[in-house]
Design a protein around this motif. Structure first.
Motif, short mmCIF file in Angstrom:
data_model
loop_
_atom_site.label_atom_id
_atom_site.label_comp_id
_atom_site.label_asym_id
_atom_site.label_seq_id
_atom_site.Cartn_x
_atom_site.Cartn_y
_atom_site.Cartn_z
N GLU A 157 0.83 -1.20 0.00
CA GLU A 157 0.00 0.00 0.00
C GLU A 157 0.87 1.26 0.00
O GLU A 157 1.90 1.31 0.68
N ARG A 158 0.44 2.27 -0.76
CA ARG A 158 1.10 3.57 -0.71
C ARG A 158 0.92 4.16 0.68
O ARG A 158 -0.12 4.01 1.30
N ARG A 159 1.95 4.84 1.15
CA ARG A 159 1.87 5.45 2.48
C ARG A 159 1.67 6.96 2.33
O ARG A 159 2.35 7.60 1.52
N GLY A 229 2.35 8.27 9.70
CA GLY A 229 2.22 7.68 8.38
C GLY A 229 1.11 6.65 8.39
O GLY A 229 0.90 5.96 9.40
N VAL A 230 0.39 6.55 7.27
CA VAL A 230 -0.77 5.66 7.22
C VAL A 230 -0.98 5.21 5.79
O VAL A 230 -0.67 5.95 4.84
N PRO A 231 -1.49 3.99 5.56
CA PRO A 231 -1.78 3.55 4.19
C PRO A 231 -2.80 4.44 3.50
O PRO A 231 -3.66 5.04 4.14
N GLU A 232 -2.70 4.54 2.18
CA GLU A 232 -3.53 5.44 1.38
C GLU A 232 -5.03 5.21 1.60
O GLU A 232 -5.85 6.12 1.44
N GLY A 242 -10.00 17.21 11.35
CA GLY A 242 -8.80 17.84 11.87
C GLY A 242 -7.52 17.30 11.28
O GLY A 242 -6.42 17.69 11.72
N VAL A 243 -7.63 16.39 10.28
CA VAL A 243 -6.44 15.72 9.75
C VAL A 243 -6.37 15.92 8.24
O VAL A 243 -7.38 15.83 7.54
N VAL A 244 -5.16 16.18 7.76
CA VAL A 244 -4.89 16.27 6.32
C VAL A 244 -3.98 15.10 5.94
O VAL A 244 -2.96 14.87 6.61
N TYR A 245 -4.37 14.37 4.90
CA TYR A 245 -3.52 13.30 4.38
C TYR A 245 -2.76 13.83 3.18
O TYR A 245 -3.35 14.20 2.16
N ARG A 246 -1.44 13.85 3.29
CA ARG A 246 -0.60 14.41 2.23
C ARG A 246 0.07 13.31 1.42
O ARG A 246 0.61 12.34 1.97
N ASP A 247 0.04 13.47 0.09
CA ASP A 247 0.81 12.59 -0.78
C ASP A 247 2.27 12.98 -0.69
O ASP A 247 2.62 14.17 -0.78
N PRO A 252 8.01 5.61 1.93
CA PRO A 252 8.17 4.16 1.79
C PRO A 252 6.81 3.46 1.85
O PRO A 252 5.97 3.83 2.67
N PRO A 253 6.56 2.50 0.98
CA PRO A 253 5.27 1.79 1.01
C PRO A 253 5.18 0.90 2.25
O PRO A 253 6.18 0.61 2.91
N SER A 254 3.97 0.49 2.56
CA SER A 254 3.77 -0.45 3.67
C SER A 254 3.18 -1.74 3.12
O SER A 254 2.46 -1.72 2.12
N ARG A 255 3.49 -2.83 3.77
CA ARG A 255 3.05 -4.14 3.30
C ARG A 255 1.90 -4.67 4.16
O ARG A 255 1.85 -4.42 5.36
#
Length: 277
Positions: A157-159, A229-232, A242-247, A252-255
């Motif tokens: 997964e993209r992080r 950091g969190v999966p996409e 209250g949270v922004v998820y930034r590309d 690093p990807p997560s498995r």
């Protein structure tokens, strides 16, 4: 003494082989033990089933009739057992956010075979797996697993970088992963995908705020106690005002892993699920 399955299986083995020695070998028992089992069967049924001499092996009329009955009973039983094995439920433990496409495909394939998938939300999938509360666990951490467990990577997964709307990183252009290295970090120590080792260049003494589940984690991020950091998948499945998820292009990807018990050996239904998943 009541009639038991061992009597039926022994009798059918004898009638197929028409020889006690070969039948005993097929059943992995001794010939005297097989002989006693057939004698017990004849006493239970109160009739002679086999006429046996040094030169001849024949079934009596009652023996022929009972052979057909025994074949039908065992065939029906084997069919019922196989059907129940196929229909067995497999429980999957997860802490948050099942991978959409993978889970839909795996469940469809498994249930097409007659099985049933149960999903269970748990705070600690590995603990639930070890206690027997679930059969299979979905796990996103890279930590070492106990020896009685096995795992297999099922996806990557993209992080994303998760930051508070008040963080300078929420609006920073051309954001790189290293830009977040000196910010305080919020790390979910049970099921999170990102911890202090995710930034090899982080300065010594970096502040790390620990939590043990996703709900605590996202509220700490929203409160600007740190970044994470969190999966996409979180962007669409776990939005927070209250949270922004930034590309971040170089994040690093997560498995994603499936984890199951190898000691004791998994049930047949679990092995079948692992095969299709």
């Amino acid at each position: 003494m009541d009639l038991e399955l061992r009597h039926l299986r022994a009798y059918l083995a004898v009638t197929r082989e028409r020889n006690y020695t070969r039948a005993a070998e097929r059943l992995h028992i001794t010939q005297p033990s097989l002989t006693r089992t057939i004698q017990q069967l004849e006493r239970i049924l109160d009739c002679r089933l086999i006429e046996r001499t040094s030169r001849r092996f024949t079934l009596t009329a009652e023996g022929e009739h009972f052979r057909a009955v025994a074949q039908r009973l065992l065939a029906d039983l084997d069919t019922a057992v196989a059907d129940l094995h196929l229909r067995s439920a497999v429980s999957i433990g997860f802490s948050w956010l099942l991978p959409d496409t993978w889970f839909a495909d795996a469940r469809t394939r498994f249930e097409a075979l007659g099985g049933h998938v149960e999903i269970r939300r748990v705070d600690d999938p590995i603990a639930a797996l070890q206690s027997g509360a679930v059969d299979v666990a979905l796990y996103r951490r890279d930590s070492r697993l106990p020896a009685q467990l096995a795992s297999r990577v099922i996806g990557v997964e993209r992080r994303l970088l998760a930051v508070s709307i008040r963080s300078p990183l929420a609006r920073r252009p051309d954001l790189r992963w290293s830009d977040a290295a000196h910010y305080p970090l919020v790390a979910n120590t049970i099921t999170g995908t990102t911890d202090e080792t995710s930034w090899p260049t982080a300065p010594p003494g970096r502040t790390v705020v620990h939590c043990t589940n996703f709900d605590e984690w996202i509220e700490l991020i929203a409160a600007d106690r740190g970044i994470g950091g969190v999966p996409e998948l979180a962007r669409t499945r776990a939005p927070h005002p209250g949270v922004v998820y930034r590309d971040v292009p170089d994040a690093p990807p997560s498995r994603v892993r499936l984890v199951w018990r190898v000691k004791p050996a998994p049930a047949r239904s679990v092995r079948r699920f692992l095969d299709v998943a």
